[in-house]
Design a protein around this motif. Sequence first.
Motif, short mmCIF file in Angstrom:
data_model
loop_
_atom_site.label_atom_id
_atom_site.label_comp_id
_atom_site.label_asym_id
_atom_site.label_seq_id
_atom_site.Cartn_x
_atom_site.Cartn_y
_atom_site.Cartn_z
N UNK A 82 32.48 24.17 -17.56
CA UNK A 82 33.84 24.44 -17.11
C UNK A 82 34.09 25.94 -17.21
N UNK A 83 34.47 26.56 -16.08
CA UNK A 83 34.66 28.01 -16.03
C UNK A 83 36.09 28.36 -15.63
N UNK A 84 36.56 29.52 -16.10
CA UNK A 84 37.93 29.96 -15.79
C UNK A 84 38.09 30.37 -14.34
N UNK A 85 37.08 31.02 -13.77
CA UNK A 85 37.21 31.62 -12.45
C UNK A 85 35.89 31.42 -11.69
N UNK A 86 35.89 30.49 -10.76
CA UNK A 86 34.66 30.16 -10.02
C UNK A 86 34.19 31.38 -9.21
N UNK A 87 35.11 32.13 -8.63
CA UNK A 87 34.72 33.31 -7.85
C UNK A 87 34.05 34.36 -8.74
N UNK A 109 39.08 19.62 -16.51
CA UNK A 109 40.00 18.97 -17.45
C UNK A 109 40.71 17.79 -16.81
N UNK A 110 41.04 17.87 -15.52
CA UNK A 110 41.71 16.76 -14.84
C UNK A 110 40.83 15.52 -14.77
N UNK A 111 39.52 15.72 -14.62
CA UNK A 111 38.62 14.58 -14.50
C UNK A 111 38.02 14.14 -15.83
N UNK A 112 37.62 15.10 -16.66
CA UNK A 112 36.87 14.79 -17.87
C UNK A 112 37.75 14.77 -19.12
N UNK A 113 38.75 15.65 -19.16
CA UNK A 113 39.61 15.78 -20.33
C UNK A 113 39.54 17.19 -20.88
#
Length: 145
Positions: free
Chosen positions: A11-16, A58-62
């Motif tokens: 999980x990353x803050x900024x994909x770009x 977070x929406x999918x995994x928690x």
Amino acid sequence: MEQRVSFITLAVRDVAASHTFYAEGLGWTPEFYDPDDVLMFRAGPLTVLSLWSRAHFEAEVGSPSQSGPGVVPLTLSHNVHTREEVDAVLADAGAAGAADVSDGQEREWGGYTGYFADPDGFRWEVAWNPGPIGELVLPSVRESD
């Protein structure tokens, strides 16, 4: 269940920003890229490294159970064929903007390793492991040859 890992998802803050670091800085070739959602790289014959937007994760995994200062209790390792390659990859990571780049060091177990952090603080170990486990994770013929 077969003994293998198909995806490693971080999980990353900024994909770009991850794209800038991994694709433009380290020269990795994306298999899929959506700057608002996910960035995927082939990390081996049957393995994909997926850098997923923290919000979507977070929406999918928690929600992650650990956050705050300190190092995430996980490392990713990139093994190479020689000691010299460890130093070269660490230099490339530093040039790409990696944080916390350490010098390569001889390890008590007989290998030579160093570390760097990606834009989200995930630690990458760059390792030369002269033993049978090290040989297990490297192709017998180097892809660059």
